[in-house]
Design an enzyme around this catalytic site. Structure first.
Site, short mmCIF file in Angstrom:
data_model
loop_
_atom_site.label_atom_id
_atom_site.label_comp_id
_atom_site.label_asym_id
_atom_site.label_seq_id
_atom_site.Cartn_x
_atom_site.Cartn_y
_atom_site.Cartn_z
N HIS A 245 68.49 84.31 33.87
CA HIS A 245 69.64 83.97 33.11
C HIS A 245 70.24 82.49 33.11
O HIS A 245 70.91 82.09 32.27
CB HIS A 245 70.86 84.85 33.30
CG HIS A 245 70.73 86.32 32.85
ND1 HIS A 245 70.97 86.92 31.81
CD2 HIS A 245 70.15 87.37 33.52
CE1 HIS A 245 70.62 87.91 31.76
NE2 HIS A 245 70.20 88.38 32.85
N ASP A 456 73.31 74.37 31.07
CA ASP A 456 73.69 75.61 30.94
C ASP A 456 72.57 76.59 30.08
O ASP A 456 72.16 76.11 29.33
CB ASP A 456 74.91 75.96 30.13
CG ASP A 456 75.82 76.94 30.69
OD1 ASP A 456 75.44 77.72 31.55
OD2 ASP A 456 77.23 76.88 30.19
#
Length: 572
Positions: A245, A456
Site C-alpha cells: 500500500h 504518497d
C-alpha cells in the site's frame, strides 16, 4: 465561491480491459463477481477487522450501543457501531462486559463482506484490550457478532514485539525508506529479528488454516518476509498474493535497506504482487534486477522467476467507497453552526483545507509556508481566506514524528502571530478527533483542498474530498508525487510539493478560478473517483488473483503424484 447547484450524481463506471502487463482495470463482467473468490480466502493484515474492548464493570449490560466513530490513522475516519456481547464463558470469574468495534469504512470494511461471503479466515494482530478474552484456545473468534460468517485469528504480540516489529523495523526502517527519507532510518538492535519473528508467527498461522484451494491475500509492508515462508510450507496449488500500500523506493534508496535481499526474497514468494501505480512496479523490478542476482526479471511481462516460482507484478490503483462519502456529504450542512463554533470559520469565509496524519511524508511545513507566501503576496485576502489544517498525531513514540509535530505546531503559531487580527486567524489548526459526519461537512465546506505529500503511495484523502464535493464548487490542489495524481492530475491543479512559490501560485489560481471552470474540473474529478472506487479496485484484484490461481492449479497437476503436495522448490 459557494453557490450550490443541482446535485451531482456518480457517473456510471466505465470498463477498461485488463492488460497482460498488469495495467488497466477490471472489465464489466468481472466487476459483477468482485466478491467471488476461487478458493478459500485467508486475509493477512496488521490491523484487525473487529476489536474487543471492556465496556463497563456492570454485569447486566444489555444495550445495543450508540453509533461511534474511530480514526483509521491516516487522516481519514471510519464509522463503527459498538455492540455489547455476552461475556459468559469468556471471562470466567469476572463481571465485565465486552464491546466490539465494527468497521464500516476503508479497506478493512471493504474486505469484511468479501471474507464473509467466502467463509474465510482473517489473521491479524489482536490489539484490543479484551481481544484474548473473546477467543477460543486457538486464539480464534467467529465474526461478525450475531452473524458469524468467518474466523478471525488473532496473533498475540508482546510489548517488545510490537515495539520492534511495528514501531521499529516497519516504521523506523521500511516506512522512511519507502517514502524516500533514508536519513530518517533508525537502525536498532533486534528490530529486524523481531520483524522476522512476527512474520513467521503470521505465516505459521496461515499454514494452520490453509487448504489445497486457499487464496492467501497479504496486506502491506508489515509482512515482506511472510510470502516466501507461506509458499514453502503450503501446497503448490495455494495462491499467495500481496498488496503493497505504500510507495516502493528507487534502487538507490533501497540499497540502504538492512536485510534488503531477504525482503526481496520474501516478496518474490508471492504469486501476485500489486502496487498502486506503474512507477512503483518498475522500481521494484529494478531493485530485484540489481540486488537479487539469481532472479530473472522480465520487465515487459512484469514477472520475476526466482527459486523455481514466478511472481507477477501488477499495478492496481486503490479507490474509496465514493458513494458513502457522497451520501454522508449530502446530509451534512456545510454552513452549520458547528463549523463556525469548532473552527471559527464564518459563512462568507473562503476556506482552504488540509487533512493529514502528522507524518513527515505529508509535506505540511511546505504547505504552511505556501499559505504564508500567499498572504504576503495577497494582502487583500487577509480576513477573507482561512486555511484549516486538520492533523492526526500518530507513532508519537518515534522521535522523528515527535519532532515533526513540534515543527508543524510552531510554524502555525509563527504564521498566525504574523498575520492574525482580533477576529481572524490565517490558519486554523486542530488535532481534535473528527467523526465521519464532521469530516464530510468539512470536506463539503472547503472551497480548496490542498493535498501535498512529498511522496504518497496513493492518497485517499484527495478522493474523499472529491466524492464529498456534492455542490460542485471545490478545487483540488494536488501533489504530483502522489499515486492518485495519475488518476486525477489532469483535472486538479498540480503542484511540486517542495516548491513553496509554486504552491502559492496554485492557491492564488484556485481562489480566483471562474465558477464554470471549477464546476467542469470537479465534475470530471468526481466521475473518475466514482469509476475507480473501492469496489472496482477489489474487482481488479480478484481478477488477477483468479488468473494466477488458475495458473497455480494447472501447474500443480503437473507434479509427480507420488511427491509431497506441500513441497515447493527451495530458495537457491
Amino acid at each position: 465561491m459557494r453557490t450550490p447547484e443541482e446535485r451531482l450524481s456518480p457517473t456510471d463506471s466505465s470498463t477498461y480491459q485488463l492488460r497482460a502487463d498488469g495495467c488497466g482495470r477490471a472489465t464489466e463482467d468481472s466487476t459483477d463477481s468482485a466478491t467471488s473468490c476461487p478458493g478459500s480466502l485467508i486475509v493477512v493484515s496488521n490491523r484487525q477487522p473487529y476489536r474487543h474492548e471492556y465496556a463497563s464493570d456492570r454485569a447486566d449490560t444489555t444495550w445495543a450501543g450508540d453509533d461511534k466513530t474511530m480514526t483509521d490513522g491516516t487522516g481519514s475516519t471510519t464509522d463503527g457501531k459498538e455492540t455489547a456481547i455476552d461475556e459468559d464463558g469468556v471471562m470466567a470469574g469476572r463481571q465485565r462486559s465486552l464491546t466490539v468495534d465494527e468497521p464500516t469504512g476503508g479497506l478493512t470494511a471493504g474486505l469484511d463482506p468479501v471474507v464473509q461471503e467466502a467463509n474465510g479466515t482473517w489473521i491479524a494482530w489482536g490489539d484490543g484490550e479484551a481481544d484474548f478474552e473473546a477467543v477460543d484456545d486457538d486464539n480464534c473468534v467467529a465474526v461478525p457478532p450475531g452473524d458469524e460468517s468467518y474466523t478471525l485469528r488473532r496473533i498475540d504480540l508482546s510489548e517488545e514485539a510490537v515495539d520492534a516489529y511495528y514501531y521499529g523495523f516497519s516504521n523506523r526502517v521500511l516506512w522512511p525508506l519507502c517514502h524516500e527519507f533514508p536519513t530518517l532510518v533508525e537502525h536498532r538492535s533486534n528490530d529486524y529479528e523481531w520483524y522476522r519473528t512476527v512474520n513467521e508467527l503470521f505465516a505459521d498461522a496461515v499454514v494452520e488454516h490453509a487448504t489445497d484451494e486457499s487464496i492467501v491475500w497479504i496486506q502491506d509492508y508489515h509482512f515482506a518476509l511472510a510470502p516466501r515462508i507461506v509458499q514453502e510450507s503450503t501446497p503448490a496449488s495455494v495462491t499467495v498474493a500481496q498488496f503493497w500500500h505504500v510507495p516502493w523506493p528507487t534502487p538507490e534508496t533501497f540499497r540502504q535497506c538492512p536485510a534488503g535481499d531477504r525482503l526481496l526474497e520474501g516478496l518474490c514468494g508471492n504469486d501476485l504482487l500489486a502496487f498502486h501505480v506503474d512507477r512503483y512496479v518498475a522500481q521494484f523490478l529494478e531493485c530485484v534486477d540489481r540486488y537479487l542476482p539469481d532472479a530473472a526479471v522480465d520487465h515487459v511481462s512484469r514477472t520475476v522467476d526466482y527459486a523455481g516460482s514466478t511472481t507477477r507484478v501488477v499495478s492496481t490503483p486503490m479507490g474509496i467507497d465514493a458513494e458513502a462519502y457522497d451520501r454522508d456529504a449530502r446530509t451534512a450542512d456545510p454552513t452549520a453552526e458547528s463549523v463556525r463554533s469548532e473552527l471559527g470559520v464564518g459563512p462568507e469565509t473562503v476556506v482552504g483545507l488540509g487533512v493529514d496524519r502528522l507524518d513527515y511524508s505529508k509535506g505540511i511545513p511546505e504547505r504552511l509556508a505556501a499559505v504564508e507566501r500567499f498572504f504576503e503576496r495577497n494582502p487583500g485576502w487577509r480576513g477573507e481566506f482561512t486555511f484549516v489544517q486538520k492533523t492526526s498525531p500518530s507513532r508519537t513514540d518515534i522521535p522523528a514524528y515527535e519532532r515533526y509535530g513540534e515543527l508543524v505546531r510552531s510554524e502555525v503559531e509563527r504564521i498566525n502571530s504574523r498575520f492574525e487580527t482580533d477576529d481572524w486567524q490565517p490558519i486554523v489548526y486542530t488535532e481534535a478527533y473528527l467523526d465521519r459526519d464532521r469530516l464530510c461537512r468539512l470536506y463539503r465546506r472547503a472551497d480548496v483542498m490542498v493535498v501535498s505529500p512529498l511522496l504518497d503511495g496513493m492518497n485517499l484523502v484527495a478522493q474523499e474530498y472529491v466524492a464529498s464535493q456534492v455542490d460542485g464548487e471545490g478545487v483540488l490542489v494536488l501533489s504530483d508525487r502522489t499515486g492518485v495524481h495519475e488518476l486525477l492530475g489532469p483535472h486538479a491543479l498540480t503542484i511540486d510539493p517542495s516548491d513553496v512559490d509554486g504552491i502559492a501560485d496554485q492557491l492564488e489560481r484556485a481562489v480566483s478560478m471562474p465558477r464554470h471552470e471549477r464546476q467542469r474540473r470537479i465534475n470530471t474529478l468526481r466521475s473518475r473517483v466514482f469509476d475507480a472506487d473501492l469496489e472496482q479496485w477489489m474487482a481488479t484484484q480478484f481478477d488477477w488473483i483468479r488468473r494466477v490461481h488458475a495458473d497455480e492449479r494447472g501447474a500443480s497437476t503437473d507434479h509427480d503424484s507420488d511427491s509431497d503436495p506441500r513441497e515447493r522448490p527451495s530458495p537457491v
